[in-house]
Scaffold this active site. Structure first.
Site, mmCIF file in Angstrom:
data_model
loop_
_atom_site.group_PDB
_atom_site.id
_atom_site.type_symbol
_atom_site.label_atom_id
_atom_site.label_comp_id
_atom_site.label_asym_id
_atom_site.label_seq_id
_atom_site.Cartn_x
_atom_site.Cartn_y
_atom_site.Cartn_z
ATOM 1 N N HIS A 102 0.841 -1.203 0.000
ATOM 2 C CA HIS A 102 0.000 0.000 0.000
ATOM 3 C C HIS A 102 0.869 1.244 0.000
ATOM 4 O O HIS A 102 1.969 1.256 0.569
ATOM 5 C CB HIS A 102 -0.949 0.016 1.206
ATOM 6 C CG HIS A 102 -0.283 -0.202 2.526
ATOM 7 N ND1 HIS A 102 0.085 -1.455 2.981
ATOM 8 C CD2 HIS A 102 0.104 0.669 3.485
ATOM 9 C CE1 HIS A 102 0.656 -1.340 4.165
ATOM 10 N NE2 HIS A 102 0.691 -0.053 4.501
ATOM 11 N N HIS A 104 0.834 5.228 1.110
ATOM 12 C CA HIS A 104 0.153 6.262 1.888
ATOM 13 C C HIS A 104 0.214 7.573 1.114
ATOM 14 O O HIS A 104 1.287 7.981 0.660
ATOM 15 C CB HIS A 104 0.863 6.496 3.226
ATOM 16 C CG HIS A 104 0.875 5.316 4.151
ATOM 17 N ND1 HIS A 104 0.047 5.221 5.245
ATOM 18 C CD2 HIS A 104 1.625 4.193 4.160
ATOM 19 C CE1 HIS A 104 0.301 4.093 5.896
ATOM 20 N NE2 HIS A 104 1.254 3.451 5.257
HETATM 21 P P1 5GP Z 1 1.661 0.395 7.378
HETATM 22 O O1 5GP Z 1 2.172 0.673 8.753
HETATM 23 O O2 5GP Z 1 1.496 -1.083 7.105
HETATM 24 O O3 5GP Z 1 2.440 1.105 6.308
HETATM 25 O O4 5GP Z 1 0.227 1.066 7.314
HETATM 26 C C1 5GP Z 1 -0.959 0.379 7.549
HETATM 27 C C2 5GP Z 1 -2.056 1.425 7.624
HETATM 28 O O5 5GP Z 1 -3.304 0.745 7.518
HETATM 29 C C3 5GP Z 1 -2.089 2.201 8.933
HETATM 30 O O6 5GP Z 1 -1.953 3.598 8.659
HETATM 31 C C4 5GP Z 1 -3.448 1.857 9.537
HETATM 32 O O7 5GP Z 1 -4.057 2.943 10.189
HETATM 33 C C5 5GP Z 1 -4.244 1.393 8.330
HETATM 34 N N1 5GP Z 1 -5.274 0.417 8.619
HETATM 35 C C6 5GP Z 1 -5.143 -0.701 9.394
HETATM 36 N N2 5GP Z 1 -6.291 -1.383 9.419
HETATM 37 C C7 5GP Z 1 -7.178 -0.686 8.643
HETATM 38 C C8 5GP Z 1 -8.545 -0.906 8.294
HETATM 39 O O8 5GP Z 1 -9.177 -1.884 8.695
HETATM 40 N N3 5GP Z 1 -9.135 0.011 7.488
HETATM 41 C C9 5GP Z 1 -8.453 1.107 7.030
HETATM 42 N N4 5GP Z 1 -9.135 1.964 6.239
HETATM 43 N N5 5GP Z 1 -7.156 1.333 7.335
HETATM 44 C C10 5GP Z 1 -6.529 0.446 8.138
#
Ligand code: 5GP
Ligand code: ZN
Length: 116
Positions: A102, A104
């Protein structure tokens, strides 16, 4: 491909609700559930790819596709000219928590550089 139990595959398949802001045949973008900025959108491939280090020549164009969509969303959200940050966390040290690739898209405030 849907990875069993993958949270973002389930969002892409509409099995779990999300506030979707953009979608096409290859990707979907939705609001982060725990936003770290006034605009915080996640852009994901619909196909399960675990992390950016798993990309190969065959699917590397996915990154360009995600960036173009992020640029379009940034314009729609009114942050194109002020600026925004695009971040892809890869694996544990970078803080990747969800193991479905993903990007951001964050904006609407100033960000520190270098990041913590
Ligand atoms: P990472 O730390 O893996 O780069 O980011 C994961 C992101 O996914 C985090 O910013 C977190 O808030 C978001 N996230 C986790 N679970 C969910 C969810 O169930 N729905 C949405 N919309 N975002 C999520
Ligand atoms: Zn997945």
């Amino acid at each position: 491909m849907t990875e069993q139990g993958c949270l973002f595959c389930r969002i892409a398949n509409k099995e779990i609700p999300a506030k979707v802001v953009f979608e096409d045949s290859r990707i979907i973008a939705f609001e982060d559930v725990n936003p770290q900025a006034p605009v915080h959108i996640l852009l994901i491939p619909k196909k399960h790819i675990e992390k950016i280090s798993d990309l190969t020549k065959d699917n590397a164009d996915m990154v360009g596709h995600l960036v173009l969509a992020a640029n379009k969303i940034a314009a729609e959200q009114g942050i194109r000219d002020a600026g925004y940050r695009l971040t892809i966390n890869c694996n544990k040290d970078a803080g990747q928590a969800v193991f479905h690739l993903h990007m951001h898209l964050m904006g609407g405030r100033k960000f520190a550089w270098p990041p913590g």
